[in-house]
Write an enzyme that holds these catalytic residues in place. Structure first.
Site, PDB file in Angstrom:
ATOM      1  N   ASP A  23       0.813  -1.211   0.000  1.00 60.19           N
ATOM      2  CA  ASP A  23       0.000   0.000   0.000  1.00 60.19           C
ATOM      3  C   ASP A  23       0.849   1.266   0.000  1.00 60.19           C
ATOM      4  O   ASP A  23       0.370   2.347  -0.335  1.00 60.19           O
ATOM      5  CB  ASP A  23      -0.937  -0.013   1.217  1.00 60.19           C
ATOM      6  CG  ASP A  23      -1.968   1.094   1.162  1.00 60.19           C
ATOM      7  OD1 ASP A  23      -2.637   1.219   0.121  1.00 60.19           O
ATOM      8  OD2 ASP A  23      -2.110   1.838   2.149  1.00 60.19           O
TER       9      ASP A  23
ATOM     10  N   MET B 247      -8.142   5.682   2.779  1.00 62.14           N
ATOM     11  CA  MET B 247      -8.227   6.897   1.960  1.00 62.14           C
ATOM     12  C   MET B 247      -6.945   7.162   1.168  1.00 62.14           C
ATOM     13  O   MET B 247      -6.898   8.118   0.392  1.00 62.14           O
ATOM     14  CB  MET B 247      -8.522   8.105   2.851  1.00 62.14           C
ATOM     15  CG  MET B 247      -9.887   8.078   3.508  1.00 62.14           C
ATOM     16  SD  MET B 247     -11.243   8.087   2.315  1.00 62.14           S
ATOM     17  CE  MET B 247     -10.981   9.669   1.519  1.00 62.14           C
ATOM     18  N   ARG B 248      -5.924   6.342   1.357  1.00 58.37           N
ATOM     19  CA  ARG B 248      -4.670   6.615   0.658  1.00 58.37           C
ATOM     20  C   ARG B 248      -4.861   6.541  -0.852  1.00 58.37           C
ATOM     21  O   ARG B 248      -4.251   7.300  -1.613  1.00 58.37           O
ATOM     22  CB  ARG B 248      -3.577   5.641   1.113  1.00 58.37           C
ATOM     23  CG  ARG B 248      -2.222   5.935   0.468  1.00 58.37           C
ATOM     24  CD  ARG B 248      -1.111   5.069   1.017  1.00 58.37           C
ATOM     25  NE  ARG B 248      -0.688   5.555   2.327  1.00 58.37           N
ATOM     26  CZ  ARG B 248      -0.798   4.861   3.447  1.00 58.37           C
ATOM     27  NH1 ARG B 248      -1.344   3.654   3.423  1.00 58.37           N
ATOM     28  NH2 ARG B 248      -0.386   5.350   4.588  1.00 58.37           N
ATOM     29  N   ALA B 249      -5.710   5.630  -1.323  1.00 51.00           N
ATOM     30  CA  ALA B 249      -5.925   5.487  -2.764  1.00 51.00           C
ATOM     31  C   ALA B 249      -6.496   6.771  -3.359  1.00 51.00           C
ATOM     32  O   ALA B 249      -6.092   7.196  -4.451  1.00 51.00           O
ATOM     33  CB  ALA B 249      -6.861   4.311  -3.042  1.00 51.00           C
TER      34      ALA B 249
END
Length: 716
Positions: free
Chosen positions: A194, A275-277
């Site tokens: 990730d 929420m990183r995406a």
């Protein structure tokens, strides 16, 4: 030295790879690139060539931590820095070797100065060297867990903290993380996966003309690296100038509400965790607009950002292949049409959007490479359908195998092969470990002496000193300082004073699965449960960083379906495709395991094996065991099992026998192997109490039939 690198602009094809790397050059905040692909696909070549395209870095002269003169790091170990002109130098590409130590990565106390001068001095590591540059990890999936943890911390905080051996240091560590890997050699931990902003799948082109051009350029480069680089200098200059221009334009790019809605809807539609995406997609779409020379983010930018940023974040479990449903992506984006600043031309962008596949088609690499023609030409329908079409007009394998299904009496004969069934849903298993204290590769299964872990003591070094135990060394030298004539701050240290730190951690093991695929296992529900259990153990092996191997036995032979490998995914694929039918050559399966383990001991003597035999314990065929005819199949199986036990192999038997009448043959096999037996139901984490203890005690001494049966009942 950089001029001898293969030029970035000379890389043939691999459009997605080059685009992902260039987007990170434009906006390092994108978060790096993970390049996945088979060997020999220019992964490392393209990454190493990228550093020549990055703009030069302005640094404080003499600072080992690459502080910027305009905004120096206030906690820099070489600071505080006085204001003044900076010095330009090329951006660095620092390569992290897979076998690097933690000291080399984060830095450590300068032992030489500490002992000779009596001062605490910090020696920077690779994270300091990579600040404001590229940190490149080739074969990142083979990186040791303790180094992965350090990378995760540094990537998350943008800084490296060192608290060890009396040194407390913090310094900035913001770098572009680029990793390459071959999925056949094992997967990455989800946490590290990730952390990569983008991911790219690469494969060799199947177009002969493109392959010819690859060979031609590579040979020309090897014959005259400097001359080849000179011939491509103009193209390199153009790409470098475009990167600089895109960087300058980047702050002016507007990410409108429509683009943000498209990004949020895409991430929500694909059920991406966290929420990183969303953040990575927003930064990538902005960089794409700047790279195209625009100040507005359009739907095509969001689409391309999704294809680069989401595939590796959608994996629900380690056995799911990365990928994105492009039709679903288009449906989501079509719900939010672009808002053009000029209302009149608004309908026109929708035309090109509808012909999006047309844009992808002529785009060189993606369509001309493995993403276009091979799925049609490689579908194998042309060679296969002539053999099947005379008998079954319909395509597909299920109708062709349907006539073989109603033959239950032939299951245990030399019998027909039955179609593979899908595995049941995996579940969490309790840890199985190998007894004793090993010295294998870093992992998460069995206790071991490791280079990294908790310090348990000190000893005199045997051979070359690798891990100094500073306190023990000083304690050994302290009583002799007067006799040695010490007259300054530094300690007088002799070789006999040096002490090696002994540390204990966890190792990864070789988990070798021996799976019964005979007719007695062929009932669909039963084989589905068996595959689900093995899949669960494979998932456990993936999480514990083990190597795995797979042996199957049926009919008259045992087959090494998957040689020992770090790719648990490959084992899962072979298991899914496993057919059943025929007699049960149990002895052949065990002897095959003995042979495989013997060879693996020669290849990797420090990695200890754990044998997992999945069977109902029946033995109805002697199989290919050297032509012995003087013993029954059951006796041969017992002899083979005792051979493994004599070799000190830790074993577990997963008893697949079901029904109201049980023969208990798997329990007998477990006694011969000197290990415990556990039922399929007992393999679950909540009902496997005591199994680890049983594995440990069973190898030390063969359990009696009475105690073994008791342990079986407890495990069940």
């Amino acid at each position: 030295m950089s001029s001898t690198h293969f030029p970035f602009s000379a890389v043939v094809g691999q459009d997605d790879l080059r685009l992902a790397l260039l987007l990170n050059a434009v906006s390092p905040a994108v978060g790096g690139v993970l390049v996945r692909g088979e060997k020999g696909t220019a992964k490392s070549t393209a990454v190493r060539a990228l550093s020549a395209l990055l703009p030069q870095v302005d640094v404080v002269p003499g600072c080992r931590f690459s502080c910027a003169p305009a905004a120096p790091d206030p906690s820099c170990p070489d600071g505080p820095h006085e204001s003044g002109p900076g010095a330009l130098r090329p951006a660095r590409m620092v390569e992290l070797p897979v076998g690097a130590s933690e000291d080399r990565l984060v830095g450590a106390l300068d032992i030489e100065r500490a002992l000779a001068e009596g001062v605490k001095a910090f020696e920077p590591g690779l994270l300091a060297d990579a600040h404001r540059g590229i940190l490149y990890v080739d074969e990142v999936n083979l990186l040791h867990d303790h180094l992965v943890d350090v990378l995760l911390d540094a990537a998350a905080m943008g800084a490296s903290y060192v608290e060890r051996e009396g040194v407390s240091v913090r310094h900035a560590a913001r770098f572009l993380l680029v990793g390459t890997m071959n999925p056949e050699e094992g997967e990455l931990r989800p946490q590290l996966l990730d952390r990569f902003g983008l991911t790219v799948e690469v494969a060799a082109s199947r177009e002969p003309a493109q392959r010819v051009e690859v060979v031609r350029r590579r040979l020309a480069y090897e014959d005259d690296p400097a001359g080849f680089a000179t011939r491509w200098a103009g193209d390199e200059h153009e790409v470098r100038a475009r990167v600089v221009a895109a960087r300058a334009l980047l702050p002016k790019v507007s990410l409108g509400d429509t683009a943000l809605l498209q990004i949020a809807a895409t991430c929500a539609g694909f059920e991406v965790d966290g929420m990183r995406a969303d953040i990575v997609m927003a930064r990538t779409a902005t960089a794409l607009a700047a790279w195209a020379g625009r100040t507005d983010v359009r739907k095509e930018d969001v689409r391309q950002a999704a294809l680069l940023a989401l595939p590796h974040r959608r994996r629900r479990n380690p056995f799911d292949a990365p990928g994105l449903d492009e039709d679903m992506l288009d449906r989501i984006l079509d719900e939010f049409p672009d808002e053009d600043p000029e209302p009149e031309p608004e309908p026109e962008p929708e035309g090109p959007d509808d012909s999006g596949p047309e844009d992808d088609g002529p785009g060189g690499g993606p369509d001309g490479g493995p993403g276009g023609t091979p799925p049609q030409g490689d579908g194998s329908q042309d060679p296969d359908t002539p053999a099947e079409s005379p008998e079954t007009p319909e395509t597909g394998e299920a109708p062709a195998e349907a006539p073989e299904a109603p033959q239950p009496a032939a299951q245990e004969a030399a019998g027909p092969e039955q179609a593979a069934v899908r595995a049941a849903e995996p579940f969490r298993t309790k840890m199985l470990s190998v007894p004793g204290l090993g010295e294998g590769a870093s992992g998460r299964r069995s206790r071991a002496r490791t280079a990294h872990g908790r310090t348990t003591g000190a000893q005199r070094p045997r051979g070359h000193l690798t891990k100094l135990h500073l306190a023990a060394t000083i304690q050994a030298a302290a009583p002799h300082q007067k006799a040695r004539g010490r007259d300054g701050r530094g300690l007088v240290i002799r070789k006999d004073d040096l002490r090696q730190a002994t540390r204990e951690g966890r190792e990864g093991n070789l988990v070798l699965f021996v799976v019964d695929a005979s007719g007695s296992m062929a009932a669909r529900q039963r084989m589905s449960a068996v595959k689900g259990a093995v899949m669960s153990l494979l998932l456990d092996a993936y999480q514990r960083r083990d190597k795995v191997g797979l042996i199957t036995f049926r009919g008259a032979t045992a087959e090494l379906a998957l040689p020992p490998t770090s790719s648990v995914d490959a084992a899962a694929v072979r298991l899914e495709q496993l057919p059943t039918g025929g007699r049960t050559p149990l002895a052949a399966g065990l002897l095959k395991a003995h042979e495989v383990l013997r060879i693996e001991r020669l290849r990797d003597p420090s990695r200890r094996p754990l044998l997992v035999v999945v069977t109902d314990g029946r033995a109805t065929s002697a199989g290919n065991v050297g032509g012995r005819t003087d013993s029954s199949p059951r006796e041969l199986a017992g002899h083979s099992a005792r051979l493994l036990q004599a070799g000190g192999v830790a074993s577990v038997v997963v008893d697949c026998e079901s029904g109201p009448v049980r023969l208990g043959l798997a329990g007998v096999l477990a006694q011969d192997l000197g290990g415990p037996s556990v039922t399929l139901d007992g393999l679950r984490a909540d009902s496997l109490a005591g199994l680890v203890k049983n594995v440990r005690t069973a190898v030390a001494s063969t359990a009696s039939p009475h105690s073994s049966s008791n342990s079986n009942r407890r495990a069940a």
